[in-house]
Write a protein that holds these residues in place. Structure first.
Motif, PDB file in Angstrom:
ATOM      1  N   VAL A 141     -15.656 -32.606  52.237  1.00 31.97           N
ATOM      2  CA  VAL A 141     -16.971 -32.191  51.725  1.00 31.97           C
ATOM      3  C   VAL A 141     -17.577 -31.110  52.620  1.00 31.97           C
ATOM      4  CG1 VAL A 141     -19.328 -32.953  51.250  1.00 31.97           C
ATOM      5  CG2 VAL A 141     -17.384 -34.393  50.593  1.00 31.97           C
ATOM      6  N   LEU A 142     -17.450 -31.303  53.927  1.00 30.50           N
ATOM      7  CA  LEU A 142     -18.052 -30.374  54.881  1.00 30.50           C
ATOM      8  C   LEU A 142     -17.405 -28.992  54.799  1.00 30.50           C
ATOM      9  CD1 LEU A 142     -20.085 -30.035  57.188  1.00 30.50           C
ATOM     10  CD2 LEU A 142     -18.295 -30.772  58.773  1.00 30.50           C
ATOM     11  N   THR A 143     -16.066 -28.940  54.815  1.00 35.87           N
ATOM     12  CA  THR A 143     -15.384 -27.647  54.757  1.00 35.87           C
ATOM     13  C   THR A 143     -15.588 -26.970  53.398  1.00 35.87           C
ATOM     14  OG1 THR A 143     -13.333 -28.803  54.161  1.00 35.87           O
ATOM     15  CG2 THR A 143     -13.642 -28.208  56.471  1.00 35.87           C
ATOM     16  N   GLY A 144     -15.583 -27.781  52.334  1.00 40.06           N
ATOM     17  CA  GLY A 144     -15.832 -27.218  51.011  1.00 40.06           C
ATOM     18  C   GLY A 144     -17.240 -26.649  50.896  1.00 40.06           C
ATOM     19  N   GLY A 145     -18.217 -27.396  51.413  1.00 36.07           N
ATOM     20  CA  GLY A 145     -19.595 -26.922  51.379  1.00 36.07           C
ATOM     21  C   GLY A 145     -19.789 -25.684  52.230  1.00 36.07           C
ATOM     22  N   ALA A 146     -19.171 -25.669  53.423  1.00 36.67           N
ATOM     23  CA  ALA A 146     -19.291 -24.508  54.307  1.00 36.67           C
ATOM     24  C   ALA A 146     -18.638 -23.280  53.688  1.00 36.67           C
ATOM     25  CB  ALA A 146     -18.657 -24.816  55.663  1.00 36.67           C
ATOM     26  N   SER A 147     -17.491 -23.461  53.038  1.00 36.45           N
ATOM     27  CA  SER A 147     -16.821 -22.341  52.376  1.00 36.45           C
ATOM     28  C   SER A 147     -17.680 -21.794  51.244  1.00 36.45           C
ATOM     29  CB  SER A 147     -15.458 -22.777  51.829  1.00 36.45           C
ATOM     30  OG  SER A 147     -14.614 -23.225  52.875  1.00 36.45           O
ATOM     31  N   GLY A 148     -18.280 -22.688  50.462  1.00 37.60           N
ATOM     32  CA  GLY A 148     -19.172 -22.250  49.391  1.00 37.60           C
ATOM     33  C   GLY A 148     -20.383 -21.503  49.928  1.00 37.60           C
ATOM     34  N   PHE A 149     -20.924 -21.991  51.038  1.00 37.95           N
ATOM     35  CA  PHE A 149     -22.072 -21.322  51.657  1.00 37.95           C
ATOM     36  C   PHE A 149     -21.704 -19.910  52.106  1.00 37.95           C
ATOM     37  CE2 PHE A 149     -24.169 -20.149  55.651  1.00 37.95           C
ATOM     38  CZ  PHE A 149     -25.498 -20.078  55.227  1.00 37.95           C
ATOM     39  N   ALA A 151     -19.320 -18.067  50.951  1.00 35.69           N
ATOM     40  CA  ALA A 151     -19.069 -17.237  49.771  1.00 35.69           C
ATOM     41  C   ALA A 151     -20.390 -16.718  49.195  1.00 35.69           C
ATOM     42  CB  ALA A 151     -18.304 -18.039  48.721  1.00 35.69           C
ATOM     43  N   LEU A 152     -21.391 -17.582  49.128  1.00 35.73           N
ATOM     44  CA  LEU A 152     -22.706 -17.157  48.636  1.00 35.73           C
ATOM     45  C   LEU A 152     -23.352 -16.162  49.605  1.00 35.73           C
ATOM     46  CD1 LEU A 152     -24.122 -20.580  47.354  1.00 35.73           C
ATOM     47  CD2 LEU A 152     -23.274 -18.664  45.981  1.00 35.73           C
ATOM     48  N   LEU A 153     -23.158 -16.398  50.913  1.00 33.14           N
ATOM     49  CA  LEU A 153     -23.710 -15.482  51.905  1.00 33.14           C
ATOM     50  C   LEU A 153     -23.052 -14.106  51.796  1.00 33.14           C
ATOM     51  CD1 LEU A 153     -25.689 -15.298  54.280  1.00 33.14           C
ATOM     52  CD2 LEU A 153     -23.832 -16.006  55.792  1.00 33.14           C
ATOM     53  N   LEU A 154     -21.736 -14.085  51.565  1.00 32.57           N
ATOM     54  CA  LEU A 154     -21.039 -12.818  51.379  1.00 32.57           C
ATOM     55  C   LEU A 154     -21.551 -12.102  50.137  1.00 32.57           C
ATOM     56  CD1 LEU A 154     -18.809 -10.772  52.014  1.00 32.57           C
ATOM     57  CD2 LEU A 154     -17.212 -12.244  50.752  1.00 32.57           C
ATOM     58  N   ARG A 155     -21.774 -12.850  49.083  1.00 32.40           N
ATOM     59  CA  ARG A 155     -22.296 -12.245  47.849  1.00 32.40           C
ATOM     60  C   ARG A 155     -23.660 -11.607  48.092  1.00 32.40           C
ATOM     61  NH1 ARG A 155     -23.390 -15.528  42.153  1.00 32.40           N
ATOM     62  NH2 ARG A 155     -24.136 -13.721  40.951  1.00 32.40           N
ATOM     63  N   THR A 220     -14.875 -21.267  58.660  1.00 28.85           N
ATOM     64  CA  THR A 220     -14.646 -21.120  57.223  1.00 28.85           C
ATOM     65  C   THR A 220     -15.071 -19.753  56.707  1.00 28.85           C
ATOM     66  OG1 THR A 220     -16.726 -22.346  56.976  1.00 28.85           O
ATOM     67  CG2 THR A 220     -14.686 -23.552  56.534  1.00 28.85           C
ATOM     68  N   SER A 221     -15.794 -18.984  57.508  1.00 24.39           N
ATOM     69  CA  SER A 221     -16.157 -17.630  57.078  1.00 24.39           C
ATOM     70  C   SER A 221     -14.943 -16.706  57.077  1.00 24.39           C
ATOM     71  CB  SER A 221     -17.241 -17.055  57.994  1.00 24.39           C
ATOM     72  OG  SER A 221     -16.756 -16.892  59.319  1.00 24.39           O
ATOM     73  N   LEU A 222     -13.936 -17.017  57.913  1.00 25.07           N
ATOM     74  CA  LEU A 222     -12.760 -16.151  58.005  1.00 25.07           C
ATOM     75  C   LEU A 222     -11.974 -16.080  56.703  1.00 25.07           C
ATOM     76  CD1 LEU A 222     -11.443 -17.071  61.582  1.00 25.07           C
ATOM     77  CD2 LEU A 222     -12.839 -15.108  60.904  1.00 25.07           C
ATOM     78  N   PRO A 223     -11.567 -17.204  56.104  1.00 31.77           N
ATOM     79  CA  PRO A 223     -10.816 -17.102  54.846  1.00 31.77           C
ATOM     80  C   PRO A 223     -11.600 -16.405  53.745  1.00 31.77           C
ATOM     81  CG  PRO A 223     -10.652 -19.319  55.751  1.00 31.77           C
ATOM     82  CD  PRO A 223     -11.687 -18.610  56.552  1.00 31.77           C
ATOM     83  N   VAL A 224     -12.920 -16.609  53.721  1.00 37.85           N
ATOM     84  CA  VAL A 224     -13.741 -15.991  52.674  1.00 37.85           C
ATOM     85  C   VAL A 224     -13.720 -14.475  52.802  1.00 37.85           C
ATOM     86  CG1 VAL A 224     -16.089 -15.758  51.784  1.00 37.85           C
ATOM     87  CG2 VAL A 224     -15.230 -18.010  52.423  1.00 37.85           C
ATOM     88  N   GLU A 225     -13.984 -13.965  54.002  1.00 36.00           N
ATOM     89  CA  GLU A 225     -14.018 -12.517  54.198  1.00 36.00           C
ATOM     90  C   GLU A 225     -12.626 -11.899  54.106  1.00 36.00           C
ATOM     91  OE1 GLU A 225     -16.105 -11.404  57.725  1.00 36.00           O
ATOM     92  OE2 GLU A 225     -18.055 -11.660  56.766  1.00 36.00           O
TER      93      GLU A 225
END
Length: 281
Positions: A141-149, A151-155, A220-225
């Motif tokens: 839940v934590l990693t999924g939520g952080a990844s979603g956050f 992704a929204l921050l990148l957007r 988790t910001s690394l995989p997103v970017e």
């Protein structure tokens, strides 16, 4: 008259991801990231998951153990491919996807390690499957939520345009500290700290939980970017890196010796850790 024109959001974003491609997400660091993932995931698999499968008799962990072995084999294949730097920089879109995948595996490996440490039962000196299930669900839940956050921050940043400070920060992150040193320091922290503070009954568990929260929230910001950069490379070659100049033979030999010493040192540290865990702790 204003001499410094404020860049548009598109220009600011282009500058940021161009800088990212040539610094923190450079394909030149792909072998180092892959080696770190192999080391961490091997430690997770053979010191953690294997103990749950064979010593606790929990058959439900066997599929996870098998998946880890398959992923380790794939990582080894990727490491072999990265020997050809010409191929890596020729097929940059493909290997940028691989880079994003490796960064995701890095987050996963550290998170699983944190879950394993958090699941250690001091009373029995063994891993608790029940705690692993519970903390593993929290980690998911934590990693999924952080990844979603992230992704929204990148957007949001794409809409407003990345700031100049963030763009410059890509270069500062590399110039102030060599990327490989950051990876090895991370590996050292997750290896040493849990083994230094083992006298308290719940100290190890607390360290694992802290590791999980810190690494899950920030890494988790690394995989997103990196994934978005791979997408940009597939659309526009302006984001591609310039192939590095050929490395002299003497430099390659020094690098090979350094890698050999690191492998021997890490193998010795893992062997020492195993002996301490089995006969001393």
């Amino acid at each position: 008259m204003n001499k410094h024109k404020t860049p548009s959001a598109a220009e600011a974003n282009r500058a940021y991801f161009t800088a990212l491609a040539n610094t923190r997400a450079s394909l030149a660091s792909l072998p180092g990231v892959t080696i770190l993932v192999i080391l961490l995931l091997s430690l997770d698999t053979f010191a953690g998951i294997q103990a749950l499968v064979f010593h606790e008799g929990a058959g439900l962990f066997l599929p996870l153990f098998t998946v880890h072995l398959i992923v380790l084999g794939m990582c080894g294949f990727v490491l072999i491919l990265t020997v050809s730097r010409r191929a890596v920089f020729r097929f940059q879109t493909l290997f940028s996807v691989v880079m994003a995948s490796m960064s995701a595996l890095l987050v996963y490996s550290i998170s699983i390690m944190a879950v394993v440490i958090s699941s250690f039962d001091s009373a029995t000196s063994r891993l608790s499957p029940a705690m692993f299930y519970a903390i593993g669900a929290v980690a998911l839940v934590l990693t999924g939520g952080a990844s979603g956050f992230h992704a929204l921050l990148l957007r949001r940043r794409l809409r407003l345009g990345h700031s100049e400070n963030r763009t410059v920060g890509n270069y500062l992150a590399v110039s102030r500290s060599n990327t490989s040193k950051i990876y090895w320091a991370t590996f050292g922290l997750v290896m040493i700290i849990p083994n230094v503070l083992t006298q308290g009954q719940y100290v190890v568990n607390c360290i694992g939980i802290i590791m999980l929260v810190v690494f899950a929230c920030f890494t988790t910001s690394l995989p997103v970017e990196f994934a978005y950069l791979a997408y940009l490379k597939s659309k526009d070659r302006d984001y591609w890196e310039r192939p590095p100049r050929p490395v002299a033979k003497e430099v390659r030999l020094r690098l090979a010796r350094k890698i050999f010493l690191w492998v021997v040192g890490v193998a010795g540290a893992l062997a020492l850790f195993w002996v301490l865990a089995k006969y001393v702790l």
